[in-house]
Design an enzyme around this catalytic site. Structure first.
Site, mmCIF file in Angstrom:
data_model
loop_
_atom_site.group_PDB
_atom_site.id
_atom_site.type_symbol
_atom_site.label_atom_id
_atom_site.label_comp_id
_atom_site.label_asym_id
_atom_site.label_seq_id
_atom_site.Cartn_x
_atom_site.Cartn_y
_atom_site.Cartn_z
ATOM 1 N N LYS A 155 12.544 -21.374 7.292
ATOM 2 C CA LYS A 155 12.915 -19.697 7.371
ATOM 3 C C LYS A 155 12.391 -19.069 6.322
ATOM 4 C CE LYS A 155 15.215 -19.114 11.265
ATOM 5 N NZ LYS A 155 15.231 -17.644 11.934
ATOM 6 N N HIS B 63 4.296 1.232 24.824
ATOM 7 C CA HIS B 63 5.331 0.040 25.669
ATOM 8 C C HIS B 63 5.016 -1.243 24.941
ATOM 9 C CE1 HIS B 63 5.007 3.236 28.767
ATOM 10 N NE2 HIS B 63 3.756 3.190 28.447
ATOM 11 N N GLU C 36 15.924 -5.696 8.059
ATOM 12 C CA GLU C 36 17.108 -5.855 9.325
ATOM 13 C C GLU C 36 18.336 -5.041 8.504
ATOM 14 O OE1 GLU C 36 17.488 -9.881 11.214
ATOM 15 O OE2 GLU C 36 16.480 -10.277 9.335
ATOM 16 N N SER D 41 16.977 -19.924 5.189
ATOM 17 C CA SER D 41 18.342 -20.204 5.906
ATOM 18 C C SER D 41 19.030 -21.494 5.101
ATOM 19 C CB SER D 41 17.759 -20.467 7.304
ATOM 20 O OG SER D 41 18.746 -21.362 8.045
#
Ligand code: ARG
Length: 454
Positions: A280, A153, A287, A274
């Protein structure tokens, strides 16, 4: 090619919707190989003369050399790679080129070409998956005893090792490999000689063409042979399941690379910055692997839906079989390569993993097991006692192994001080020696076994 029956040419849009050359030109090697095998067989069977067959064979080599050097022209008038190659052949050797298509239809031709292409694609995927497995094994070995929190979980559950976690993906990839091998073995029959749908009256030797193209034998039913695209669907389902595994790993990398987790630092090569936020380091590759899996699944469902309502035998809908397979294959190739690169170059923050494993009461089960083993409590009661210990530790803001002995005693008098032996995360993972468990010794044995079977 069918001018005899027609007075007018096709409308421009007809031409455009009908043409597959913009994508099926990827199969030119397979198309030429199929034609060479076919003409050699026609000659052996006395269906074309040896001389004509030699002219055609040499002419096909010239066409292939031209494709290799200059690319395949996207001539919509010639519709597809089969017609284009034949037209090029005729340009080179004249009317004798017209003998090549004896006892053949584009229906068995495309079914053969596409099987050959998918078979090559599977071999490429298998090679890439072998590299991915090697990368996972190398990192698993390096971190066979690095403790991290294991989750259920997404809540800290029990300590595991990073090596064990990575080996879970080795298992998934091994199943992917077996699915691709299985698909390859099942598809390896040659449709050539099925002709349009009914077979042919020419005395073909289908065993010969099958063998020449590396197939185990000819397909058994001509109707099925020209209308079957199970091999493409087998490829796509195997690809989808592989992509699904990559997506789960990618998701873990995205989570692990986030600041709250901080389990992994992706290398510069596998991170992006970024344009506005200088701090970043984004896990874009992970992704995109996660994203590509959705597109691959879309390719699979697309072809399933294309096929599901088609009566036997060939219908032009089936020309739409190639774009989803090509797209899925390109996406999968990129995804496997990106995942392999990320795994090879990632820095795992094992100190951070250990810290979180230690702070999440992850050894509570170990204490409960100890109460069963050493103090003779039934497990349900041990569970309850442990729950109270966790609650008390939480109240005091300490880890379970920092809870003073007097506190344990106050909760249950049946404890003794050896309980602390099982509360460390190292003791916890070392104790998980059941077959397939996370004990470092087991992880090393699993790595050795996986290397053995590579
Ligand atoms: N371009 C076609 C395809 O990809 C080749 C087969 C065409 N056959 C036919 N009878 N129109 O499926």
């Amino acid at each position: 090619m069918w001018g005899g029956r027609f007075a007018e040419g096709p409308a421009a849009v007809m031409r455009e919707i009908n043409a597959s050359i913009p994508f099926d030109k990827r199969m030119w090697r397979q198309d030429v190989a199929g034609s060479k095998a076919h003409v050699a067989m026609l000659a052996q069977q006395g269906i074309v003369s040896a001389e004509d067959a030699a002219t055609i064979d040499a002419g096909l080599d010239t066409v292939a050399a031209d494709y290799a050097a200059n690319g395949v022209p996207e001539d919509l008038v010639l519709e597809d790679i089969h017609m284009l190659t034949e037209a090029k052949l005729a340009e080179g050797i004249g009317p004798v080129a017209g003998r090549l298509h004896t006892a053949r239809s584009r229906n068995d031709q495309v079914a053969t070409d596409f099987r050959l292409w998918v078979r090559d694609a599977i071999d490429q995927v298998l090679a890439a998956l072998a590299e991915l497995t090697s990368a996972l094994l190398a990192r698993a070995e390096e971190h066979a005893d690095a403790v991290m929190p294991g989750f259920t979980h997404l809540q800290s559950a029990q300590p595991v090792t990073l090596g064990h976690h990575l080996m879970a993906y080795v298992e998934m990839v091994a199943r992917d490999v077996s699915r691709f091998r299985d698909a390859r073995a099942r598809m390896n029959l040659c449709p050539l000689g099925s002709a349009a749908l009914a077979g042919t009256s020419f005395p073909l030797d289908r065993q010969m063409t099958a063998r020449a193209l590396g197939f185990d034998g000819p397909t058994r039913n001509s109707l099925d042979a020209v209308s079957d695209r199970d091999f493409a669907l087998d490829y796509l389902t195997a690809a989808t399941q592989t992509a699904l595994h990559l997506s789960r790993l990618a998701e873990e990398f995205v989570l692990w690379a986030s600041q709250p987790f901080g389990f992994v630092a992706l290398s510069d090569q596998w991170s992006t910055g970024s344009s506005i936020m200088p701090q970043k380091r984004n896990p874009d590759a992970a992704e995109l692997v996660r994203g590509h899996s959705g597109r691959i699944l879309g390719c699979m469902t697309g072809l399933m839906v294309t096929m599901k309502g088609l009566p036997l035998a060939y219908s032009k809908d089936m020309q739409d079989d190639k774009p989803p397979v090509f797209e899925a294959h390109d996406l999968l190739g990129l995804s496997i390569a990106a995942m392999t690169g990320m795994i090879q170059s990632a820095t795992f923050r094992t100190d951070r993993m250990r810290g979180l494993a230690e702070s999440g009461f992850a050894t509570a089960t170990d204490f409960a097991d100890w109460l069963v083993r050493e103090a003779g409590l039934p497990f349900r009661e041990a569970h309850h006692v442990t729950g109270r210990a966790v609650k008390r530790a939480e109240e005091l803001g300490v880890r379970l192994d920092e809870l003073p002995y007097a506190e344990f005693q106050a909760i249950d008098a049946r404890v003794n001080e050896s309980l602390y032996d099982v509360l460390s995360v190292d003791a916890s993972v070392a104790s998980r020696t059941s077959f397939g468990g996370t004990a470092p010794a087991n992880v090393r044995a699993a790595i050795a076994a996986a290397r053995e079977s590579l």
